[in-house]
Design a protein around this motif. Structure first.
Motif, PDB file in Angstrom:
ATOM      1  N   GLY A 173      -2.052  78.112 -29.146  1.00 19.31           N
ATOM      2  CA  GLY A 173      -1.493  78.572 -28.713  1.00 19.31           C
ATOM      3  C   GLY A 173       0.031  79.613 -29.006  1.00 19.31           C
ATOM      4  O   GLY A 173       0.296  79.808 -28.590  1.00 19.31           O
ATOM      5  N   ARG A 174      -0.147  78.881 -30.169  1.00 12.71           N
ATOM      6  CA  ARG A 174       0.571  79.582 -31.611  1.00 12.71           C
ATOM      7  C   ARG A 174       0.978  81.232 -31.958  1.00 12.71           C
ATOM      8  O   ARG A 174       0.065  81.603 -31.998  1.00 12.71           O
ATOM      9  CB  ARG A 174       0.747  78.968 -32.543  1.00 12.71           C
ATOM     10  N   TYR A 175       2.350  82.152 -31.557  1.00 10.98           N
ATOM     11  CA  TYR A 175       1.818  82.910 -31.916  1.00 10.98           C
ATOM     12  C   TYR A 175       1.889  83.375 -33.216  1.00 10.98           C
ATOM     13  O   TYR A 175       2.768  83.067 -34.116  1.00 10.98           O
ATOM     14  CB  TYR A 175       3.559  83.611 -31.216  1.00 10.98           C
ATOM     15  N   VAL A 224       3.806 100.199 -23.998  1.00 10.93           N
ATOM     16  CA  VAL A 224       4.755 100.309 -22.403  1.00 10.93           C
ATOM     17  C   VAL A 224       4.965  98.299 -22.574  1.00 10.93           C
ATOM     18  O   VAL A 224       5.835  98.764 -21.016  1.00 10.93           O
ATOM     19  CB  VAL A 224       5.106 100.797 -22.131  1.00 10.93           C
ATOM     20  N   VAL A 225       3.685  97.877 -22.892  1.00  7.34           N
ATOM     21  CA  VAL A 225       3.790  96.331 -21.499  1.00  7.34           C
ATOM     22  C   VAL A 225       3.697  95.982 -23.235  1.00  7.34           C
ATOM     23  O   VAL A 225       3.490  95.928 -24.584  1.00  7.34           O
ATOM     24  CB  VAL A 225       1.773  96.321 -21.126  1.00  7.34           C
ATOM     25  N   GLY A 226       4.358  94.635 -23.095  1.00 11.72           N
ATOM     26  CA  GLY A 226       4.138  92.976 -23.795  1.00 11.72           C
ATOM     27  C   GLY A 226       2.834  93.308 -24.465  1.00 11.72           C
ATOM     28  O   GLY A 226       1.536  93.231 -23.812  1.00 11.72           O
ATOM     29  N   ILE A 227       2.442  92.928 -25.956  1.00  8.16           N
ATOM     30  CA  ILE A 227       0.990  92.489 -26.450  1.00  8.16           C
ATOM     31  C   ILE A 227       1.441  91.363 -27.149  1.00  8.16           C
ATOM     32  O   ILE A 227       2.658  90.859 -27.938  1.00  8.16           O
ATOM     33  CB  ILE A 227       0.661  93.570 -27.279  1.00  8.16           C
ATOM     34  N   ALA A 228       0.971  90.637 -27.691  1.00  6.30           N
ATOM     35  CA  ALA A 228       1.023  89.979 -28.252  1.00  6.30           C
ATOM     36  C   ALA A 228      -0.543  88.430 -28.860  1.00  6.30           C
ATOM     37  O   ALA A 228      -1.711  88.604 -28.490  1.00  6.30           O
ATOM     38  CB  ALA A 228       1.700  87.778 -27.756  1.00  6.30           C
ATOM     39  N   LEU A 229      -0.591  88.623 -29.950  1.00  7.14           N
ATOM     40  CA  LEU A 229      -1.502  87.583 -30.106  1.00  7.14           C
ATOM     41  C   LEU A 229      -1.096  86.680 -30.566  1.00  7.14           C
ATOM     42  O   LEU A 229      -0.200  85.339 -31.318  1.00  7.14           O
ATOM     43  CB  LEU A 229      -2.316  88.276 -32.293  1.00  7.14           C
ATOM     44  N   SER A 230      -2.506  85.227 -30.481  1.00 10.41           N
ATOM     45  CA  SER A 230      -2.018  84.041 -30.696  1.00 10.41           C
ATOM     46  C   SER A 230      -3.384  83.532 -30.837  1.00 10.41           C
ATOM     47  O   SER A 230      -4.175  83.881 -31.117  1.00 10.41           O
ATOM     48  CB  SER A 230      -1.097  83.183 -29.157  1.00 10.41           C
ATOM     49  N   TYR A 242      14.219  87.148 -28.158  1.00 11.82           N
ATOM     50  CA  TYR A 242      13.674  86.887 -29.106  1.00 11.82           C
ATOM     51  C   TYR A 242      13.757  88.177 -30.623  1.00 11.82           C
ATOM     52  O   TYR A 242      12.959  89.509 -29.751  1.00 11.82           O
ATOM     53  CB  TYR A 242      12.551  86.384 -29.861  1.00 11.82           C
ATOM     54  N   SER A 243      13.616  88.278 -31.783  1.00 11.30           N
ATOM     55  CA  SER A 243      13.017  88.545 -32.986  1.00 11.30           C
ATOM     56  C   SER A 243      11.650  88.461 -33.180  1.00 11.30           C
ATOM     57  O   SER A 243      10.923  87.877 -32.283  1.00 11.30           O
ATOM     58  CB  SER A 243      13.450  89.254 -34.108  1.00 11.30           C
ATOM     59  N   GLU A 244      10.623  89.296 -33.463  1.00 15.55           N
ATOM     60  CA  GLU A 244       9.484  89.238 -33.168  1.00 15.55           C
ATOM     61  C   GLU A 244       9.306  87.931 -34.387  1.00 15.55           C
ATOM     62  O   GLU A 244       8.619  87.333 -34.520  1.00 15.55           O
ATOM     63  CB  GLU A 244       8.591  90.637 -33.639  1.00 15.55           C
ATOM     64  N   ALA A 245       9.867  87.624 -35.861  1.00 12.93           N
ATOM     65  CA  ALA A 245       9.496  86.712 -36.624  1.00 12.93           C
ATOM     66  C   ALA A 245      10.101  85.250 -35.381  1.00 12.93           C
ATOM     67  O   ALA A 245       9.422  84.276 -35.666  1.00 12.93           O
ATOM     68  CB  ALA A 245      10.642  86.796 -37.300  1.00 12.93           C
ATOM     69  N   GLU A 246      10.965  85.610 -34.396  1.00 13.98           N
ATOM     70  CA  GLU A 246      11.099  84.405 -33.586  1.00 13.98           C
ATOM     71  C   GLU A 246      10.379  83.717 -32.871  1.00 13.98           C
ATOM     72  O   GLU A 246       9.886  82.320 -32.318  1.00 13.98           O
ATOM     73  CB  GLU A 246      12.935  85.060 -33.128  1.00 13.98           C
ATOM     74  N   ILE A 247       9.963  85.163 -32.357  1.00  9.94           N
ATOM     75  CA  ILE A 247       8.717  84.551 -31.133  1.00  9.94           C
ATOM     76  C   ILE A 247       7.222  83.840 -32.463  1.00  9.94           C
ATOM     77  O   ILE A 247       6.889  82.994 -31.969  1.00  9.94           O
ATOM     78  CB  ILE A 247       7.733  85.559 -30.583  1.00  9.94           C
ATOM     79  N   CYS A 248       6.759  84.799 -33.472  1.00 10.43           N
ATOM     80  CA  CYS A 248       5.876  84.196 -33.823  1.00 10.43           C
ATOM     81  C   CYS A 248       6.292  82.216 -34.418  1.00 10.43           C
ATOM     82  O   CYS A 248       5.328  81.466 -35.071  1.00 10.43           O
ATOM     83  CB  CYS A 248       5.247  84.606 -35.134  1.00 10.43           C
ATOM     84  N   ALA A 249       7.779  82.110 -34.373  1.00 11.96           N
ATOM     85  CA  ALA A 249       8.022  80.503 -34.978  1.00 11.96           C
ATOM     86  C   ALA A 249       7.870  79.775 -33.517  1.00 11.96           C
ATOM     87  O   ALA A 249       7.863  78.336 -33.958  1.00 11.96           O
ATOM     88  CB  ALA A 249       9.556  80.699 -35.715  1.00 11.96           C
ATOM     89  N   ARG A 250       7.411  79.633 -32.418  1.00  8.09           N
ATOM     90  CA  ARG A 250       6.805  79.379 -31.507  1.00  8.09           C
ATOM     91  C   ARG A 250       5.705  79.261 -30.936  1.00  8.09           C
ATOM     92  O   ARG A 250       4.692  80.102 -31.616  1.00  8.09           O
ATOM     93  CB  ARG A 250       8.001  80.214 -30.471  1.00  8.09           C
ATOM     94  N   SER A 251       5.199  78.786 -30.221  1.00  7.71           N
ATOM     95  CA  SER A 251       3.844  78.673 -28.961  1.00  7.71           C
ATOM     96  C   SER A 251       4.631  79.387 -27.812  1.00  7.71           C
ATOM     97  O   SER A 251       5.326  79.064 -27.276  1.00  7.71           O
ATOM     98  CB  SER A 251       3.809  77.411 -29.542  1.00  7.71           C
ATOM     99  N   ASN A 252       3.236  79.515 -27.518  1.00  4.74           N
ATOM    100  CA  ASN A 252       3.061  79.458 -25.675  1.00  4.74           C
ATOM    101  C   ASN A 252       4.126  78.793 -24.514  1.00  4.74           C
ATOM    102  O   ASN A 252       4.536  79.217 -23.780  1.00  4.74           O
ATOM    103  CB  ASN A 252       1.676  79.828 -25.361  1.00  4.74           C
ATOM    104  N   VAL A 253       3.819  77.239 -25.746  1.00  4.23           N
ATOM    105  CA  VAL A 253       4.068  76.545 -24.479  1.00  4.23           C
ATOM    106  C   VAL A 253       6.267  76.580 -24.247  1.00  4.23           C
ATOM    107  O   VAL A 253       6.735  76.451 -23.706  1.00  4.23           O
ATOM    108  CB  VAL A 253       4.069  74.901 -24.430  1.00  4.23           C
TER     109      VAL A 253
END
Length: 517
Positions: free
Chosen positions: A106-108, A96-102, A121-132
């Protein structure tokens, strides 16, 4: 090598001769003297071969035993690993919380569905981005600073509040807790982040600060360490003390109460007001005390106090010239009561958010840890039975995948409502995580808990849950553990109930198992 070959040849010849003599003896065609000579040789050969055979058989049995044990251990380890992978996958997917691996830069690399929904976003869209890329500009420096310190080994983990940018351009506040995942050699391979939406909490805090700042009376907000975090303009106007003069209550007390004996009285009175507000959940006061101002003047001040979990609000009104200010005081009190009503509402909202699960309304893990320790201490001291029940919705991931997460949320709420309807006032029903629930049942024996669990299992099995034009049904598996038979500590008792739950899953699901430990 030649000697060993000669031995093998002699043994072969001896065996062949022995075999031939044995055949001839059976027909009576061998000289008796020659037969006796061969009997002696055959004896030693047979003895050597017997010892060799026995030794080889022993080696064979040991190898078979070790191989058998090895297969059992490997199978057991593989089963446990598979179970752990399933549980971790379920926790990751249904948290029930967000979990992310980077990556360390800092890139997801992987995110769960909840984090994706938070950002739009979709999960794939986030993984194409960085934390910044998805951090609000003003918060990028602190985010980079903390991540760099973590990668450099200067800190072991960190928690910060910052703003994220959604796909539609809007922003929201979130609390991020990050920790490294290391390879065997110690190098950081990835960073795991747990992200919780705190937009509502931030909004409530900002609204509360605006209300307090606008109050027409002197106001101080102090944190758990008694540092002053906010003050109204009226405070400086009333007493003359600036933030440089007074940063915490321990700075103010010697200035406001220069006489040590009266200072002790003021401290005791203040402690009593804090205790009353904390226990009642409402404002305490009014209490009048004499206060020394910066210019040396002494005023009679009316104090009110409101406890807000990890913060406290002190409100002070000058009543020195009460007879000249009756009309103003009446208006102030009316205004104060209106604001106190808003404060109490915000306080209750914050208190409920702190100990309840937002989706189901059941208690959360924080409250469970506190109350289970308390109930265990009471059972040790007074001796009543204490049972915990852990239950899990069967095939919940499949249900989510089939009907979607909103439908899964509806099933979770329906189960939570069932548990609340069928729980006693002293029971402590909690959402343990994902589709797992845990109930603490004080003064309940294992036998009674088993009957209660069977009732819940049966009612949930027969329940039909309507959502968006479809009708869903599911089942639950349940594990039971009782203090002190199955565990003496909180962790041991929960582990015993979890193993019983796993046994229920392993034995076919939709059943209740009592801990075997």
């Amino acid at each position: 090598m030649r000697h060993a070959g000669a031995q093998r040849l002699a043994l072969a010849v001896g065996l062949t001769a022995g075999f031939g003599v044995a055949q001839a003896s059976a027909t009576g065609a061998v000289d008796p003297g020659w037969l006796r000579w061969l009997d002696v040789g055959s004896y030693f050969i047979a003895a050597g071969l017997g010892a060799l055979v026995i030794h080889l058989l022993a080696i064979k049995r040991r190898l078979q035993h070790k191989i058998g044990i090895g297969h059992v251990e490997i199978a057991r380890t593989e089963d446990q690993l598979a179970h752990d992978r399933r549980r971790l996958g379920a926790i990751f997917d249904n948290a029930v919380v967000g979990i992310a691996l980077s990556s360390p830069d800092g890139r997801y690399t992987e995110v769960n569905a909840h984090f994706a929904r938070m950002l739009g976003y979709s999960e794939a869209e986030i993984c194409a981005r960085s934390n910044v890329d998805i951090t609000f500009g003003d918060d990028i420096p602190i985010s980079r600073e903390r991540l760099d310190a973590l990668i450099a080994g200067e800190i072991r983990s960190y928690t910060i509040d910052k703003r994220f940018i959604r796909k539609d351009g809007s922003t929201f506040w979130a609390s991020i807790s990050a920790a490294p995942i290391r390879r065997d050699g110690g190098q950081i391979e990835q960073v795991i982040c747990v992200v919780q939406d705190i937009d509502e909490r931030k909004f409530a805090e900002e609204r509360l600060q605006r209300i307090l700042f606008e109050l027409p009376i002197a106001t101080l907000i102090v944190d758990a360490s008694r540092r002053i975090t906010h003050r109204s303009a009226k405070f400086a106007a009333l007493f003359g003390y600036t933030p440089d003069d007074v940063a915490a209550l321990h700075d103010w007390l010697p200035l406001a109460y220069p006489d040590p004996a009266y200072r002790d009285h003021a401290i005791k009175t203040g402690s009593q007001m804090v205790a009353v507000s904390r226990q009642s959940g409402h404002a305490s006061g009014p209490v009048e005390l004499r206060v020394r101002c910066k210019d040396g003047a002494e005023k009679t001040i009316e104090f009110h106090y409101v406890d807000l979990l990890d913060q406290g609000i002190w409100m002070m009104n000058d009543v020195t010239e009460q007879h000249e200010m009756e009309d103003a005081t009446r208006a102030i009190n009316e205004h104060l009561m209106e604001r106190l009503g808003e404060i109490n509402g915000l306080q209750e909202q914050l208190r409920k958010q702190a100990i309840h699960d937002a989706l189901t309304g059941l208690y959360n893990r924080r409250y469970l840890d506190e109350m289970l320790d308390r109930e265990l201490a009471r059972s040790r001291r007074e001796g009543p039975p204490l049972t915990i029940i852990m239950l899990d919705i069967d095939h919940f991931k499949k249900l989510n995948d089939t009907y979607g997460h909103p439908a899964g949320d509806k099933v979770l709420k329906s189960l939570a409502d069932l548990l609340l309807r069928n729980s006693r006032a002293e029971d402590i029903p909690c959402r343990y995580g994902g589709e797992e629930f845990l109930l603490v049942l004080p003064n309940m024996s294992r036998h009674d808990a088993l009957a209660r669990a069977e009732q819940w299992r049966h009612e949930f099995e027969t329940m039909r849950i309507a959502f968006a034009g479809i009708t869903m049904k599911s089942t639950i598996s349940i594990g039971i553990a009782t203090f002190p038979e199955h565990g003496q500590t909180q962790s041991a008792l929960i582990e015993a109930a979890d193993k019983a739950l796993y046994a229920a899953k392993h034995n076919g699901r939709n059943r209740v198992e009592v801990s075997a430990s």
